[in-house]
Scaffold this motif. Structure first.
Motif, mmCIF file in Angstrom:
data_model
loop_
_atom_site.group_PDB
_atom_site.id
_atom_site.type_symbol
_atom_site.label_atom_id
_atom_site.label_comp_id
_atom_site.label_asym_id
_atom_site.label_seq_id
_atom_site.Cartn_x
_atom_site.Cartn_y
_atom_site.Cartn_z
ATOM 1 N N HIS A 247 0.886 -1.176 -0.022
ATOM 2 C CA HIS A 247 0.039 0.222 -0.021
ATOM 3 C C HIS A 247 0.657 1.048 0.107
ATOM 4 C CE1 HIS A 247 -2.278 3.305 2.392
ATOM 5 N NE2 HIS A 247 -3.268 2.766 1.461
ATOM 6 N N ASP A 248 1.971 1.324 0.728
ATOM 7 C CA ASP A 248 2.671 2.489 1.075
ATOM 8 C C ASP A 248 3.606 2.719 -0.509
ATOM 9 O OD1 ASP A 248 1.909 2.713 3.594
ATOM 10 O OD2 ASP A 248 3.611 1.935 4.493
ATOM 11 N N LEU A 249 3.792 1.511 -1.184
ATOM 12 C CA LEU A 249 4.534 1.748 -2.351
ATOM 13 C C LEU A 249 3.463 1.915 -3.262
ATOM 14 C CD1 LEU A 249 6.804 -1.450 -2.472
ATOM 15 C CD2 LEU A 249 7.649 0.956 -2.373
ATOM 16 N N ARG A 250 2.428 1.395 -3.543
ATOM 17 C CA ARG A 250 1.551 1.889 -4.340
ATOM 18 C C ARG A 250 0.808 3.169 -4.423
ATOM 19 N NH1 ARG A 250 -2.193 -1.302 -2.900
ATOM 20 N NH2 ARG A 250 -1.411 -3.275 -4.091
ATOM 21 N N THR A 251 0.543 3.774 -3.263
ATOM 22 C CA THR A 251 0.291 5.091 -3.144
ATOM 23 C C THR A 251 0.843 6.265 -3.608
ATOM 24 O OG1 THR A 251 -1.074 4.175 -1.256
ATOM 25 C CG2 THR A 251 -1.006 6.753 -1.434
ATOM 26 N N PRO A 252 2.166 6.305 -3.058
ATOM 27 C CA PRO A 252 2.887 7.510 -3.751
ATOM 28 C C PRO A 252 3.316 7.052 -5.263
ATOM 29 C CG PRO A 252 4.304 5.901 -2.516
ATOM 30 C CD PRO A 252 2.813 5.405 -2.130
ATOM 31 N N ILE A 253 3.487 5.971 -5.643
ATOM 32 C CA ILE A 253 3.865 5.774 -7.168
ATOM 33 C C ILE A 253 2.611 6.216 -7.759
ATOM 34 C CG2 ILE A 253 3.988 3.904 -8.878
ATOM 35 C CD1 ILE A 253 5.831 2.219 -6.891
ATOM 36 N N SER A 254 1.161 5.723 -7.335
ATOM 37 C CA SER A 254 0.035 6.543 -8.096
ATOM 38 C C SER A 254 0.115 7.875 -8.281
ATOM 39 C CB SER A 254 -1.119 5.925 -7.358
ATOM 40 O OG SER A 254 -1.140 4.395 -7.372
ATOM 41 N N TYR A 255 0.356 8.597 -7.047
ATOM 42 C CA TYR A 255 0.190 9.987 -6.944
ATOM 43 C C TYR A 255 1.354 10.603 -8.103
ATOM 44 C CZ TYR A 255 -2.656 10.905 -3.038
ATOM 45 O OH TYR A 255 -3.670 11.200 -2.224
ATOM 46 N N ILE A 256 2.517 10.089 -8.047
ATOM 47 C CA ILE A 256 3.834 10.463 -8.842
ATOM 48 C C ILE A 256 3.390 10.149 -10.341
ATOM 49 C CG2 ILE A 256 6.108 10.054 -9.476
ATOM 50 C CD1 ILE A 256 6.676 9.137 -6.738
ATOM 51 N N LYS A 257 2.891 9.054 -10.618
ATOM 52 C CA LYS A 257 2.271 8.558 -11.996
ATOM 53 C C LYS A 257 1.220 9.719 -12.271
ATOM 54 C CE LYS A 257 0.403 5.338 -14.771
ATOM 55 N NZ LYS A 257 0.154 3.888 -14.963
ATOM 56 N N GLY A 258 0.158 9.893 -11.361
ATOM 57 C CA GLY A 258 -0.869 10.630 -11.964
ATOM 58 C C GLY A 258 -0.502 12.261 -12.302
ATOM 59 N N ASP A 283 6.885 15.368 -2.378
ATOM 60 C CA ASP A 283 6.599 14.870 -0.945
ATOM 61 C C ASP A 283 6.553 13.242 -1.222
ATOM 62 O OD1 ASP A 283 6.497 17.322 0.048
ATOM 63 O OD2 ASP A 283 4.043 17.685 0.023
ATOM 64 N N GLU A 284 5.907 12.864 -2.392
ATOM 65 C CA GLU A 284 5.683 11.367 -2.361
ATOM 66 C C GLU A 284 7.112 10.730 -2.827
ATOM 67 O OE1 GLU A 284 3.079 9.989 -1.823
ATOM 68 O OE2 GLU A 284 1.981 11.665 -1.610
ATOM 69 N N VAL A 285 7.879 11.422 -3.387
ATOM 70 C CA VAL A 285 9.220 10.819 -3.601
ATOM 71 C C VAL A 285 10.029 10.507 -2.336
ATOM 72 C CG1 VAL A 285 11.478 11.433 -4.663
ATOM 73 C CG2 VAL A 285 9.573 11.704 -5.866
ATOM 74 N N ASN A 286 9.806 11.726 -1.530
ATOM 75 C CA ASN A 286 10.522 11.706 -0.459
ATOM 76 C C ASN A 286 9.799 10.553 0.740
ATOM 77 O OD1 ASN A 286 12.022 13.941 -0.651
ATOM 78 N ND2 ASN A 286 10.465 15.491 0.055
ATOM 79 N N GLN A 287 8.446 10.150 0.337
ATOM 80 C CA GLN A 287 7.790 9.108 1.435
ATOM 81 C C GLN A 287 8.549 7.742 0.961
ATOM 82 O OE1 GLN A 287 6.067 9.060 3.872
ATOM 83 N NE2 GLN A 287 5.276 6.842 3.692
ATOM 84 N N LEU A 288 8.809 7.622 -0.500
ATOM 85 C CA LEU A 288 9.502 6.496 -1.057
ATOM 86 C C LEU A 288 10.634 6.454 -0.428
ATOM 87 C CD1 LEU A 288 8.221 6.332 -4.583
ATOM 88 C CD2 LEU A 288 7.643 4.655 -2.849
#
Length: 466
Positions: A247-258, A283-288
């Motif tokens: 979930h933690d990988l999918r969520t930021p990747i989805s944000y980044i992609k979108g 922010d999502e890259v930082n989370q990853l």
């Protein structure tokens, strides 16, 4: 039954031990009985010779010796000083007028008591012989000899040996039966443990070993049950961890992609909106990055590849630096950062980078799970052997159910404690491992909705003046 099974090995060991006891015991009994029986036979004929040497006073009484010899199953004869047989109870044994020869005659000539084995050349038989000096009315100056057939004694002993052999065979059969029952009884819990352990290895954690005793076997059974329970908890936490990581990988990747797609297709209205999207991507890259860094840190710890660099560290400066770094986050949540450090705390010998990593993780957690207008406090003091650091907060706390598991790497506390800002469920596990590597200890106390306190203990070493 398999030849290499525990039942066969255990049974064979017990049987060998029993045989090591039974066989020597049987042999000893046989030898003791044989010696005892021969000794008793010698004693009887010796007593008979002694009594007649004392009571025989007239040659007329010699006829009674035949009756005595028949009743006692012995042969009696009287010899003179030359070894000539003057009287015999059995002419086929030692005929009258014959002479006794050999060692028996030598003993008789010496005038001493005779008590020895004797081979009779007239009938080719072995005897036990006993003799006593004899004096009758100055007419007979010789000895009285009493003979007992050794063959009869040996036959009696042989019968006894057959009884002992039968008893030994019976004891062997009983030993086999006892060995089988005992080995099955002793090996049964071990075989059950093996079966349950294999089932647990296949994921059947519900299988339990029956605890039937309070000894070491019972303790081992309880340990296997505890291991199954721990493995079950480990698997459940690992499954939850993988789900959380996914979930933690999918969520930021989805944000980044979108948002990247939006910027790429130039679907934003103005530069301000574009900057907002870029900020979200950052922010999502930082989370990853936080997630990957935590996983990489655990990987290095597990592989023993984490390098430590010990040196003398000014604890006051290190803590002040940590508080400065988290100051902005605390200010945004309107939290007060408090510090109570004993001025007498000396330089400590540790890895400054890893100690700062520990304190930063705990301080960030205290800020993340605290309420607005709350407090985050770090305290430090030293005794003769330890340096103690305490990080306290007035946040939401940790439930009593979650508290024992918060340092486990695949455990994530109550979801109300988790948000998307860097929470991976790995931070406290890393903290625990780092504290151990620094030769310290960490403990936690918490009350739900009141706050949490982490206590770190590190070894104290005196710095030598250079």
């Amino acid at each position: 039954m398999k030849w290499n099974s525990i039942v066969f090995k255990l049974g064979g060991t017990i049987f060998i031990i029993l045989m090591c006891v039974i066989l020597p015991l049987t042999y000893t009994i046989d030898q003791l009985f044989a010696r005892f029986y021969f000794s008793e036979a010698r004693h009887q004929i010796d007593q008979l010779a002694y009594q007649y040497s004392r009571t025989l006073t007239d040659l007329k009484d010699m006829d009674s010796l035949k009756t005595v010899a028949r009743l006692t199953k012995t042969e009696i004869c009287i010899i003179d000083r030359e070894g000539k047989v003057l009287y015999t109870s059995n002419d086929q044994h030692l005929p009258q007028e014959t002479k006794v020869s050999g060692n028996l005659l030598s003993s008789v000539y010496s005038g001493k008591a005779v008590k020895q084995d004797y081979f009779n050349p007239y009938n080719q038989k072995n005897y036990l012989a006993s003799g006593k000096p004899l004096q009758i009315d100055d007419k007979v100056n010789g000895a009285i000899l009493v003979f007992s057939k050794a063959e009869q004694i040996k036959q009696t002993i042989h019968h006894i040996e057959l009884l002992l052999l039968a008893s030994l065979l019976g004891a062997l059969c009983m030993a086999l039966g006892f060995t089988y029952i005992a080995s099955k009884k002793l090996a049964s819990p071990l075989l059950q443990m093996e079966k349950v352990t294999r089932d647990v290895a296949k994921g059947k954690f519900y299988r339990k070993v029956a605890i039937t005793s309070n000894d070491e076997v019972g303790s081992l059974a309880a340990a296997i049950n505890d291991l199954g329970h721990e493995l079950e908890g480990y698997r459940n936490r690992q499954t939850e961890f993988l789900a959380n990581i996914s979930h933690d990988l999918r969520t930021p990747i989805s944000y980044i992609k979108g948002y990247t797609q939006v910027i790429h297709d130039k679907l934003y209205k103005n530069e301000k909106e574009k900057d907002l999207y870029l900020s979200i991507i950052l922010d999502e890259v930082n989370q990853l990055n936080v997630l990957v860094a935590d996983l990489f840190e655990l990987s290095k710890i597990d592989g023993g590849q984490l390098d430590l660099h010990f040196n003398w560290v000014n604890l006051h400066d290190l803590i002040e630096n940590c508080l400065t770094k988290v100051g902005l986050k605390a200010k945004k949540k309107k939290l007060r950062l408090l510090k109570e450090i004993d001025d007498r705390i000396p330089f400590i010998y540790t890895d400054a980078v890893r100690l700062e990593q520990i304190l930063m993780n705990l301080l960030e957690n205290a800020i993340r799970y605290n309420r607005s207008n709350g407090d985050v406090k770090i305290a430090g003091y030293a005794d003769k052997k330890k340096v103690n650091l305490v990080i306290e907060d007035t946040g939401i706390g940790i439930s009593e159910h979650d508290l024992p598991y918060i340092f486990e790497r695949f455990y994530k506390a109550d979801k109300s404690r988790s948000d998307r800002q860097g929470s991976t469920g790995l931070g406290l596990s890393i903290v625990k491992q780092l504290v151990i590597l620094l030769e310290g200890d960490i403990k936690v106390k918490s009350t739900l909705n009141k706050g949490t306190s982490f206590s770190i203990t590190l070894p104290f070493r005196v710095r030598e003046n250079s």
